[in-house]
Design an enzyme around this catalytic site. Structure first.
Site, PDB file in Angstrom:
ATOM      1  N   PHE A  48      64.561   0.211  67.130  1.00  0.00           N
ATOM      2  CA  PHE A  48      63.747   1.218  67.808  1.00  0.00           C
ATOM      3  C   PHE A  48      64.575   2.261  68.531  1.00  0.00           C
ATOM      4  CE2 PHE A  48      64.352  -1.901  71.268  1.00  0.00           C
ATOM      5  CZ  PHE A  48      64.704  -1.058  72.320  1.00  0.00           C
ATOM      6  N   LYS A  74      62.579  -0.322  56.242  1.00  0.00           N
ATOM      7  CA  LYS A  74      61.622  -0.921  57.168  1.00  0.00           C
ATOM      8  C   LYS A  74      62.052  -0.516  58.574  1.00  0.00           C
ATOM      9  CE  LYS A  74      60.727  -3.712  59.835  1.00  0.00           C
ATOM     10  NZ  LYS A  74      60.269  -3.530  61.279  1.00  0.00           N
ATOM     11  N   GLU A 109      58.603  -0.887  64.124  1.00  0.00           N
ATOM     12  CA  GLU A 109      57.174  -0.600  64.257  1.00  0.00           C
ATOM     13  C   GLU A 109      56.841   0.017  65.615  1.00  0.00           C
ATOM     14  OE1 GLU A 109      57.734  -4.987  65.404  1.00  0.00           O
ATOM     15  OE2 GLU A 109      58.651  -3.471  64.108  1.00  0.00           O
ATOM     16  N   SER A 115      69.583  -6.755  67.334  1.00  0.00           N
ATOM     17  CA  SER A 115      70.153  -7.739  68.247  1.00  0.00           C
ATOM     18  C   SER A 115      70.937  -8.799  67.479  1.00  0.00           C
ATOM     19  CB  SER A 115      69.046  -8.410  69.058  1.00  0.00           C
ATOM     20  OG  SER A 115      68.250  -9.235  68.219  1.00  0.00           O
ATOM     21  N   CYS A 138      73.439   0.450  71.494  1.00  0.00           N
ATOM     22  CA  CYS A 138      74.382  -0.659  71.321  1.00  0.00           C
ATOM     23  C   CYS A 138      75.799  -0.275  71.722  1.00  0.00           C
ATOM     24  CB  CYS A 138      74.355  -1.163  69.876  1.00  0.00           C
ATOM     25  SG  CYS A 138      74.985   0.014  68.669  1.00  0.00           S
ATOM     26  N   GLU A 175      72.996  -9.211  76.536  1.00  0.00           N
ATOM     27  CA  GLU A 175      72.872  -7.786  76.254  1.00  0.00           C
ATOM     28  C   GLU A 175      71.570  -7.311  76.900  1.00  0.00           C
ATOM     29  OE1 GLU A 175      73.080  -4.705  72.493  1.00  0.00           O
ATOM     30  OE2 GLU A 175      71.962  -6.570  72.248  1.00  0.00           O
TER      31      GLU A 175
END
Length: 497
Positions: A149, A173, A176, A226, A281, A382
Site C-alpha cells: 500500500f 495484484k 486493496e 512485510s 521500507c 518494523e
C-alpha cells in the site's frame, strides 16, 4: 458507491465474487469507494488472458516493445499530477511526496525503454574448429507482482515495465487499500498501445494472492511487503516451482559518529524518519549515536521535528499526512504509549495529535524515543510509522555490532567526515544498501534495489540488472557448421583444443 473493478485482457471487468473491500480517505477516515476482491476463478481469468497474450507478445520484436514503452513513458509524464492525486486520495501522503513516487517509478520505465542493450547476448567464435557458442536470455512467460500500500504506483512500476520489456506478460495484484493508481497505470499502458492481456490487474486479498502463488501457468512472482508475508510468499511460490523475489521489512539504522556534522545529520534523520509518515521500507527508524553526541543530536532532531506541519495530503502546506488506516494508526501508536515502560525516554509523543476539521482521520503526530533498548518492542519490530528511535553506542565498533545484530538488513547509513571510517563501514555493515552521508540510499534505476537477511527472500534484487535477470532465463547455444567434405564418426569426448 463507486466500485473499483479489475483490468483483464485490456478492459475493465466487474468483480464477480460478490466480495468487496473498503477504500478510505485517510485524512477524513471516510470510506470513499469500494474495491472488488477477486475470487480464484477471476485470477484464473487474468492468468489465462496473460497466457494467451504471451503467444504473440513473447515473440514481438524489441523495437515494437520499446516503442510502446516510450509512448507509455510519455503518457505517465503527462499524467503524473493526476496519478499523484490518486495516491494522495487513497494513501494519504502529501502531493509532493506522491509526485516523487511517480518520478521514481518513471526511472524504471526509462530503464525498460532501453531494454535492447540489457538483453544483448554474448558470442564466442571458434571455441573449437568451426564451433561458436552464444549465450542468450529469453522471457519466462506469465509473471505476477504483488505490491504494497505504501507505494501504490512506484512499486508496480518497479516490476511490470521491466517484465513486459523482457517479453513476459504480467498479472498485478496491488494493495486493496489503495488500488486506483494501479488501474490507472494499466489504462495508460493500453492507451500507449500495449496489446490486450499483456498487463492485467486483479484486486483482491489473500484468496487472490494464494491463487497466483499456486497457479501452474505463473512462472515467477515478485513481492514487496512485510517480512512475515515475504517469507510466506517465497516458501509457497517456491513449493509450486516458481521463481521468487520477495522483498521484506526493514529496521534501517543511521550511525552518527562524533565527527559528523550534527546539523546535517539531524536534518537527514528527520527527513528520513518522518517523510511519507514513516510508511516506507527505506525509512530511517533507528539512529545510533556514538560517543558523547547523543544528547545534542536528540535535541537538534526534536527542534526540527516539532516544526513539521501535519495535515491532509491535498493541502499544499502539509509536510506529512495521515497513516493508511485507523487500525494501522492504533498499532503504531501502541509502540509510543508502551515505550516508557520498556525504558525509553519519550521525547515527543504524537499519539494525541489531531487535525481540526479532520478529527476522524488516521492521525499520528511526530514521535521521538531516546535511549531505546535493543530489547524494546519499538526497536525490534518494523513500526512503519512516524516513530524514530535513538540508541546509544560507546564506539564505532559497538554501533556496527548493534546494526549487524538486527535480523533485518535492508538499508543503512553512516554520517561522518572521516573517509577511512566510511570505507570501513560500507564493507563491514551487513545490509544490502548503504549510504555515506545519504540517509535513504535507494539506488537509481540502473542499479538494483534489495536488502540482506530477513529483508529479502530469493536470489534477485528488484529492477536494474538483477531485475532483467529475474524476468529472463539464460540459454547457451553451441553451433557447428561443418564443411561439406567433413565426414566420419568420433566417439571421443568433444574437443575444445
Amino acid at each position: 458507491m463507486k466500485t473499483i473493478d479489475h483490468w483483464i485482457d485490456g478492459k475493465s471487468v466487474e468483480g464477480a465474487s460478490g466480495t468487496y473491500g473498503p477504500v478510505t480517505d485517510p485524512a477524513s477516515g471516510v470510506q470513499t469507494t469500494r474495491v472488488a476482491l477477486a475470487s480464484a476463478a477471476e485470477v484464473d481469468r487474468a492468468v489465462a488472458a496473460a497466457k494467451a497474450a504471451y503467444e504473440t507478445w513473447g515473440s514481438t520484436s524489441l523495437a515494437a516493445r520499446t516503442a510502446i514503452l516510450f509512448r507509455f513513458r510519455a503518457l505517465l509524464d503527462a499524467h503524473r499530477d493526476e496519478i499523484a492525486r490518486l495516491i494522495t486520495a487513497e494513501h494519504g501522503k502529501v502531493h509532493s511526496d506522491a509526485l516523487g513516487e511517480v518520478a521514481r517509478g518513471l526511472e524504471i520505465v526509462e530503464l525498460a525503454c532501453g531494454i535492447t542493450t540489457q538483453l544483448k547476448g554474448e558470442l564466442s567464435t571458434e571455441v573449437s574448429n568451426r564451433v561458436d557458442v552464444a549465450a542468450i536470455r529469453q522471457s519466462l512467460g506469465v509473471v505476477a507482482g504483488i505490491t504494497p500500500f505504501n507505494f501504490p504506483a512506484m512499486v508496480p512500476m518497479w516490476m511490470f515495465p521491466l517484465a513486459i520489456a523482457c517479453g513476459n506478460t504480467f498479472v498485478l495484484k496491488p494493495s486493496e487499500k489503495d488500488p486506483s493508481p494501479a488501474i490507472r497505470l494499466a489504462e495508460l499502458a493500453a492507451e500507449a498501445g500495449l496489446p490486450n492481456g499483456v498487463l492485467n490487474v486483479v484486486n483482491g486479498d489473500k484468496v487472490a494472492v494464494d491463487r497466483l502463488l499456486e497457479h501452474p501457468d505463473v512462472a515467477a512472482v515478485s513481492f514487496v511487503g512485510s517480512t512475515p508475508i515475504a517469507r510466506y510468499i517465497h516458501h509457497t511460490a517456491s513449493v509450486h516451482g516458481k521463481r521468487v523475489q520477495a522483498l521484506g521489512g526493514a529496521k534501517n539504522h543511521m550511525l552518527v559518529l562524533p565527527d559528523a556534522d550534527l546539523d546535517a545529520a539531524a536534518d537527514a534523520a528527520v527527513s528520513a524518519a518522518y517523510g511519507s509518515a514513516g510508511e516506507r521500507c527505506m525509512a530511517i527508524s533507528a539512529v545510533v549515536a556514538v560517543g558523547a553526541i547523543g544528547d545534542e543530536l536528540v535535541e537538534k532532531i526534536r527542534e526540527r521535528a516539532e516544526k513539521i506541519k501535519i495535515g491532509p495530503g491535498d493541502d499544499p502546506d502539509s509536510e506529512m499526512g495521515p497513516l493508511i488506516t485507523k487500525a494501522h494508526r492504533d498499532k503504531v501508536a501502541g509502540y509510543v504509549t508502551g515505550a516508557a515502560a520498556q525504558g525509553a525516554d519519550v521525547v515527543l509523543d504524537g499519539t494525541g495529535f489531531t487535525v481540526e476539521g479532520y478529527e476522524d482521520g488516521h492521525w499520528l503526530g511526530i514521535s521521538l524515543l531516546d535511549k531505546v533498548s535493543t530489547d524494546a518492542d519499538a526497536y525490534r519490530d518494523e513500526i512503519f510509522g512516524p516513530v524514530l528511535c535513538v540508541l546509544r553506542a560507546e564506539t564505532y565498533e559497538d554501533g556496527v555490532a548493534l546494526i549487524n545484530a538486527s535480523p533485518f538488513g535492508n538499508g543503512t547509513a553512516v554520517f561522518t567526515r572521516d573517509g577511512g571510517v566510511a570505507r570501513r563501514f560500507q564493507l563491514e555493515v551487513e545490509a544490502g544498501m548503504v549510504g555515506v552521508n545519504v540517509p535513504i540510499p535507494v539506488p537509481v534505476g540502473y542499479h538494483s534495489f534489495g536488502g540482506w537477511k530477513d529483508s529479502l527472500f530469493g536470489d534477485h534484487h528488484i529492477y536494474g540488472n538483477d531485475g532483467v535477470h529475474f524476468y529472463t532465463r539464460g540459454k547457451v547455444v553451441t553451433t557447428r557448421w561443418p564443411n561439406p567434405e567433413d565426414r566420419g564418426v568420433d566417439l571421443g569426448f568433444p574437443k575444445n583444443h
